[in-house]
Motif scaffolding. Structure first.
Motif, PDB file in Angstrom:
ATOM      1  N   CYS A 182       0.831  -1.208   0.000  1.00 44.56           N
ATOM      2  CA  CYS A 182       0.000   0.000   0.000  1.00 44.56           C
ATOM      3  C   CYS A 182       0.858   1.248   0.000  1.00 44.56           C
ATOM      4  N   LYS A 196      -6.059  -2.339   2.326  1.00 41.88           N
ATOM      5  CA  LYS A 196      -5.582  -2.847   1.037  1.00 41.88           C
ATOM      6  C   LYS A 196      -6.569  -2.543  -0.068  1.00 41.88           C
ATOM      7  N   VAL A 197      -7.837  -2.851   0.134  1.00 41.03           N
ATOM      8  CA  VAL A 197      -8.816  -2.658  -0.941  1.00 41.03           C
ATOM      9  C   VAL A 197      -9.016  -1.171  -1.217  1.00 41.03           C
ATOM     10  N   ALA A 235      -5.718   0.190  -2.960  1.00 32.09           N
ATOM     11  CA  ALA A 235      -5.600  -0.323  -4.321  1.00 32.09           C
ATOM     12  C   ALA A 235      -6.467   0.475  -5.285  1.00 32.09           C
ATOM     13  N   ASN A 236      -7.677   0.779  -4.874  1.00 32.35           N
ATOM     14  CA  ASN A 236      -8.577   1.526  -5.751  1.00 32.35           C
ATOM     15  C   ASN A 236      -8.205   3.003  -5.831  1.00 32.35           C
ATOM     16  N   ARG A 241      -5.092  -4.516  -7.613  1.00 38.33           N
ATOM     17  CA  ARG A 241      -6.445  -4.870  -7.202  1.00 38.33           C
ATOM     18  C   ARG A 241      -6.678  -6.386  -7.235  1.00 38.33           C
ATOM     19  N   ASP A 274      -9.839  -7.572  -4.749  1.00 42.79           N
ATOM     20  CA  ASP A 274     -10.808  -6.687  -4.077  1.00 42.79           C
ATOM     21  C   ASP A 274     -11.978  -7.475  -3.504  1.00 42.79           C
ATOM     22  N   GLU A 275     -12.493  -8.388  -4.315  1.00 45.43           N
ATOM     23  CA  GLU A 275     -13.702  -9.117  -3.917  1.00 45.43           C
ATOM     24  C   GLU A 275     -13.464  -9.964  -2.671  1.00 45.43           C
ATOM     25  N   HIS A 332     -11.240  -9.357  -0.213  1.00 48.29           N
ATOM     26  CA  HIS A 332     -11.161  -8.476   0.950  1.00 48.29           C
ATOM     27  C   HIS A 332     -12.536  -7.925   1.311  1.00 48.29           C
ATOM     28  N   ARG A 333     -13.327  -7.582   0.308  1.00 43.64           N
ATOM     29  CA  ARG A 333     -14.675  -7.084   0.600  1.00 43.64           C
ATOM     30  C   ARG A 333     -15.523  -8.173   1.266  1.00 43.64           C
TER      31      ARG A 333
END
Length: 416
Positions: free
Chosen positions: A261, A333-334, A337-338, A373, A379-380, A382-383
């Motif tokens: 990050c 992180k998510v 990343a975005n 990502r 991402d998915e 971590h979400r």
């Protein structure tokens, strides 16, 4: 912005910034302009200069030749090296070497540290972390791990098919995630096995072509597809406790996600600085572009989000010192990343034709940042973790409230 980092952290980060500006960035610009890669000898020269400035391997204890920074203190330095395509390499803080050093330092035996860790820190050897597998193997769902290491006397017999093994082409050893107890749940029956590259049965299948892949050094570690075919190594090559591979990997990946990050936030910061400089010089429709309100507002939004990302990472790092901080790390992180994807995309857009050209580093950064990502957890994934935490927390609170309310009703009924 003032982030209230420790005096030691600020001092080292300041020296790293000077090293980047005075030495590393000029050499990077030259390599981009000429197309001539930075040689191994040049990289070793950068290491020597980093040592002279007390910057080499800041994340490692002094007894191994590092600077002995604790985790929170090293984050500002990682942001500074992120400003350059070769910054992390220049101070021996690049992935996956940094994460593998950290893993061996945390859980390696004295023999493993003497044989593998010390030369790894000094750049005498290289390493790779072999975890991800082609479908239908372990990836975003690590429980699907297919790799095995079965005991035969005092040896492990390793069979595995891995890919995206970063630096796998040049590695002198691999840290291989494999199931060592097939009757146990993967979380309790997986171990990390250290496999030397020259062991019989280690096969580098190919270097996987990928987005980016523009290394401007001669170190072509690549992202290898690997096979381990009945590879025999001593049981003593187990890294950490047998069956605790996921726990060790989580320790490695948690900190690694935060250092990533900070590196990417440094990349985004430099991209925005280049864009702002360009906007202040480029004229169109009667004024310089930096006077256009729409662009000014978009830059303001990017700076705001980048500030939020830096703050989140520092908070997660403090929590990581006290616990596994799984949710804090996932959120950082998510989000980062975005944010860095969007900031570098904006910088490229602001610079127009100069942005997509490769005289500037932004196009390289743009290719690199998209992978962020996906790598270190998509991402998915971590979400999903964050959502489970959020809904479980709410559910527990609501159930407790409902039970309390029910108890109050029954007490009221008795009173009546």
């Amino acid at each position: 912005m003032e982030y209230h980092d420790s005096e030691k952290a600020k001092a080292v980060a300041g020296r790293v910034a000077e090293f980047m500006d005075d030495v590393v960035l000029p050499r990077e610009r030259e390599a981009l302009a000429t197309g001539e890669p930075i040689t191994r000898a040049e990289l070793e020269s950068l290491w020597e200069q980093a040592k002279e400035r007390d910057l080499f391997a800041p994340q490692m204890p002094e007894k191994y030749g590092g600077q002995g920074l604790d985790f929170s203190d090293m984050l500002p330095s990682f942001e500074q090296v992120g400003r350059s395509l070769i910054g992390a390499h220049a101070i021996r803080a690049n992935a996956p070497q940094e994460g593998n050093m950290h893993t061996l330092e945390m859980v390696g035996t004295d023999e493993q540290k003497a044989k593998w860790l010390r030369p790894l820190v000094q750049g005498e050897i290289s390493s790779a972390f072999a975890m991800t597998e082609p479908k239908q193997g372990g990836g975003s769902d690590p429980k699907m791990l297919q790799s095995t290491a079965i005991k035969d006397g005092d040896e492990w017999v390793v069979n595995a098919h891995k890919w995206w093994t970063t630096d796998g082409l040049d590695a002198d050893f691999y840290l291989v995630m494999a199931r060592t107890d097939l009757d146990a749940h993967p979380y309790e029956g997986t171990s990390i096995i250290l496999v030397p590259a020259d062991a019989d049965g280690v096969e580098v299948v190919r270097n996987i072509p990928h987005l980016g892949g523009h290394d401007i050094t001669e170190l072509e570690g690549g992202h290898a597809e690997m096979k381990f075919n009945n590879v025999r190594v001593p049981v003593e090559n187990t890294v950490g406790e047998e069956g605790q591979g996921f726990q060790v990997a989580q320790m490695r990946l948690g900190g690694g996600r935060l250092t990533h990050c900070m590196r990417y936030s440094g990349m985004a910061e430099r991209s925005l600085n280049i864009a702002k400089a360009y906007l202040s010089e480029r004229e169109a429709f009667g004024t310089t572009l930096d006077e256009k309100q729409a662009l000014r507002h978009r830059i303001a939004d990017a700076e705001t989000q980048l500030h939020a990302a830096r703050t989140m990472v520092r908070h997660a790092a403090r929590e990581l010192d006290r616990s596994d901080a799984r949710i804090e790390v996932a959120m950082s992180k998510v989000f980062t990343a975005n944010v860095t994807n969007e900031a570098i995309d904006l910088a490229l857009q602001c610079c127009g034709g100069n942005g997509i050209g490769k005289d500037l580093p932004i196009a390289h950064f743009y290719e690199d940042v998209r992978a962020f990502r996906i790598v270190d957890g998509a991402d998915e994934v971590h979400r999903r973790s964050i959502a489970r935490w959020a809904f479980d927390d709410i559910a527990d609170e609501e159930v407790e409230h409902a039970l309390q309310f029910d108890e109050e009703l029954r007490i009221d009924a008795l009173d009546e």
